[in-house]
Structures are given as C-alpha cells and as structure tokens.
Write a protein that holds these residues in place. Structure first.
Motif, short mmCIF file in Angstrom:
data_model
loop_
_atom_site.label_atom_id
_atom_site.label_comp_id
_atom_site.label_asym_id
_atom_site.label_seq_id
_atom_site.Cartn_x
_atom_site.Cartn_y
_atom_site.Cartn_z
N ARG A 48 0.84 -1.19 0.00
CA ARG A 48 0.00 0.00 0.00
C ARG A 48 0.87 1.24 0.00
O ARG A 48 2.03 1.21 0.39
CB ARG A 48 -0.93 -0.02 1.20
CG ARG A 48 -1.93 -1.17 1.12
CD ARG A 48 -2.98 -1.10 2.18
NE ARG A 48 -2.59 -0.32 3.33
CZ ARG A 48 -2.85 -0.64 4.57
NH1 ARG A 48 -3.52 -1.74 4.82
NH2 ARG A 48 -2.48 0.13 5.57
N LEU A 49 0.29 2.35 -0.41
CA LEU A 49 1.01 3.61 -0.55
C LEU A 49 1.58 4.10 0.78
O LEU A 49 2.76 4.42 0.87
CB LEU A 49 0.07 4.69 -1.14
CG LEU A 49 0.63 6.10 -1.23
CD1 LEU A 49 1.84 6.15 -2.15
CD2 LEU A 49 -0.44 7.06 -1.71
N THR A 99 4.53 2.10 2.28
CA THR A 99 5.67 2.17 1.35
C THR A 99 6.38 3.51 1.48
O THR A 99 7.61 3.57 1.56
CB THR A 99 5.19 1.96 -0.09
OG1 THR A 99 4.52 0.70 -0.17
CG2 THR A 99 6.33 1.97 -1.07
N ARG A 118 0.25 8.91 -11.28
CA ARG A 118 1.00 7.75 -11.77
C ARG A 118 2.33 8.10 -12.45
O ARG A 118 3.39 7.66 -12.03
CB ARG A 118 0.14 6.97 -12.76
CG ARG A 118 -0.98 6.26 -12.10
CD ARG A 118 -1.83 5.52 -13.13
NE ARG A 118 -2.90 4.84 -12.46
CZ ARG A 118 -4.15 5.27 -12.45
NH1 ARG A 118 -4.48 6.38 -13.07
NH2 ARG A 118 -5.07 4.58 -11.80
N ARG A 121 4.75 9.98 -10.22
CA ARG A 121 5.32 9.11 -9.20
C ARG A 121 6.46 8.28 -9.77
O ARG A 121 7.48 8.06 -9.12
CB ARG A 121 4.26 8.18 -8.63
CG ARG A 121 3.36 8.83 -7.64
CD ARG A 121 2.35 7.86 -7.10
NE ARG A 121 1.49 8.55 -6.15
CZ ARG A 121 0.28 8.14 -5.82
NH1 ARG A 121 -0.23 7.05 -6.35
NH2 ARG A 121 -0.43 8.81 -4.96
N THR A 134 7.83 1.27 -5.63
CA THR A 134 7.01 2.39 -6.06
C THR A 134 6.88 2.42 -7.58
O THR A 134 5.80 2.68 -8.11
CB THR A 134 7.60 3.72 -5.55
OG1 THR A 134 7.66 3.67 -4.12
CG2 THR A 134 6.79 4.91 -5.98
N GLN A 192 4.30 -0.25 -8.39
CA GLN A 192 2.95 -0.11 -7.84
C GLN A 192 2.29 1.23 -8.14
O GLN A 192 1.13 1.42 -7.83
CB GLN A 192 3.00 -0.29 -6.32
CG GLN A 192 3.41 -1.66 -5.86
CD GLN A 192 2.40 -2.72 -6.25
OE1 GLN A 192 2.72 -3.59 -7.03
NE2 GLN A 192 1.21 -2.64 -5.75
N ARG A 233 -1.25 1.47 -9.39
CA ARG A 233 -2.31 0.83 -8.60
C ARG A 233 -2.72 1.63 -7.38
O ARG A 233 -3.72 1.33 -6.75
CB ARG A 233 -1.84 -0.55 -8.16
CG ARG A 233 -1.59 -1.48 -9.30
CD ARG A 233 -1.21 -2.87 -8.77
NE ARG A 233 -0.89 -3.73 -9.88
CZ ARG A 233 0.32 -4.18 -10.14
NH1 ARG A 233 1.32 -3.84 -9.38
NH2 ARG A 233 0.54 -4.97 -11.16
N TRP A 234 -1.93 2.61 -7.01
CA TRP A 234 -2.19 3.37 -5.79
C TRP A 234 -3.20 4.49 -6.03
O TRP A 234 -3.28 5.02 -7.12
CB TRP A 234 -0.91 3.96 -5.24
CG TRP A 234 0.00 2.95 -4.61
CD1 TRP A 234 -0.36 1.75 -4.08
CD2 TRP A 234 1.40 3.06 -4.44
NE1 TRP A 234 0.74 1.10 -3.59
CE2 TRP A 234 1.84 1.89 -3.78
CE3 TRP A 234 2.32 4.03 -4.76
CZ2 TRP A 234 3.16 1.68 -3.45
CZ3 TRP A 234 3.65 3.82 -4.42
CH2 TRP A 234 4.05 2.65 -3.78
N GLU A 252 -4.85 8.20 -6.02
CA GLU A 252 -4.27 9.51 -6.33
C GLU A 252 -5.05 10.59 -5.61
O GLU A 252 -6.20 10.40 -5.23
CB GLU A 252 -4.35 9.77 -7.83
CG GLU A 252 -3.57 8.77 -8.65
CD GLU A 252 -3.78 8.96 -10.13
OE1 GLU A 252 -4.65 9.75 -10.52
OE2 GLU A 252 -3.06 8.32 -10.90
#
Length: 191
Positions: A8-9, A12, A74, A77, A142, A145, A148-149, A151
C-alpha cells in the motif's frame, strides 16, 4: 469492493522516508575520529560530508522524492521514484567507495606535526549505506505499484484550457443612488 494487491502507498512511503532519512542523518554524522598525543593531546572528527561530500546532497534528493510521491499521480510518481532510486544508489556507491578513507581523513586533519596519531571508525557510514539501500528497494516497489495506488483528487488543480484565461464578467456599475437604496433596505452594497 475489491482491495488492490501488493504494498500500500502509506507504508511504502513511510519505509522509503525512513530509509532516506537514515541515509541523510548518517551522511552528516562523524565517520571517524583521530587523536594525536604528541606534542599535545588533540582530537579531530571527520564527518561524512568531508569524507564523501556527494552523499549528503544525494540523500536529501532521495528524501525529498518521498514527499513528492505522495502528491503526484502515476506518471509523476514513476519519474520521481526513478530520481529517488538513482539518488539512493548514488549515496550507497559514494559511501562504499569512500568510507574506508574516513580514518585517513581524520588523521590528516589532526596530524599537523604530531608524531603519534590513532584513528577510529564509527558505524555511521554503514548505516548510510543501509538506509540508502532500503530507500532504493522501496523506490523499485514504487515504480511497480504507482499505477495501482490511489491519487489525490483533481479538485484543487489549476483550471485548464479556455476557462483559465477568461476573466470574470465585470460587475455592473452602481450609481450612488443605488448604493444608498441598498443601505436603506439593510443590504450590503459592496456584495
């Protein structure tokens, strides 16, 4: 409702911050001390910024990248995670290449006519390497992933396109009679 698989964000980013923070703090600490006994007792410290001057700035870049990961989307990041990964690897490489020189740097700082010089290393360089490697590993996670996290909302984004360039319509000019009439009616004429 299905939950996404994988890291998970929040955890992490916290782990990445911890690794980059450890690398930053360790890069600024004393890496070696030297002591001269002749002609007078003197003690000198060699800090990481003197032994591997590039380590601290790179560690700060890695640390800052984790703050940016939180607010970007995305693609952003992924770009920032790549920068953070390269910075963290740079810290680890700089420290590994220069840490063995820390006692010599401290001894050269204290020498100045001293006959007997002893030096001692600390564990800070290796903590810097450990923190940098943790940050680098989490940067790789990161990169994988980021799509998938969740925003941040676009609610506060600057308006785009034509709407951003047009100015609001000018308010109609009120005459002094209209202003007095509004005040007599109990309304604020400036609204």
């Amino acid at each position: 409702m299905t939950t996404p698989t994988g890291p998970r964000l929040g955890p992490t980013v916290v782990l990445g911050l911890a690794g980059a923070g450890l690398a930053t703090v360790s890069s600024a600490q004393v890496w070696a001390t030297a002591r001269a006994t002749e002609p007078a007792l003197r003690s000198v410290e060699a800090r990481g910024s003197e032994v591997a001057p590039v380590a601290l700035p790179l560690a700060l870049v890695a640390l800052a990248s984790w703050g940016a990961v939180l607010v970007l989307r995305r693609r952003g990041r992924r770009v920032v995670a790549t920068i953070g990964l390269l910075a963290a690897l740079g810290v680890a490489l700089a420290v590994v290449l220069r840490a063995h020189e820390a006692p010599d740097v401290a001894a050269s700082l204290v020498r100045g006519g001293a006959d007997s010089v002893s030096s001692k290393e600390t564990a800070w360089p290796w903590l810097a390497v450990a923190g940098a490697l943790v940050s680098a590993a989490v940067s790789v996670v990161t990169l994988r992933q980021a799509g998938r996290w969740p925003e941040m909302s676009s609610r506060y984004d600057a308006p785009a396109g034509e709407a951003a360039t047009t100015s609001p319509p000018a308010p109609e000019e009120a005459t002094s009679a209209d202003l007095w009439k509004a005040m007599d009616e109990g309304r604020d004429p400036t609204e």
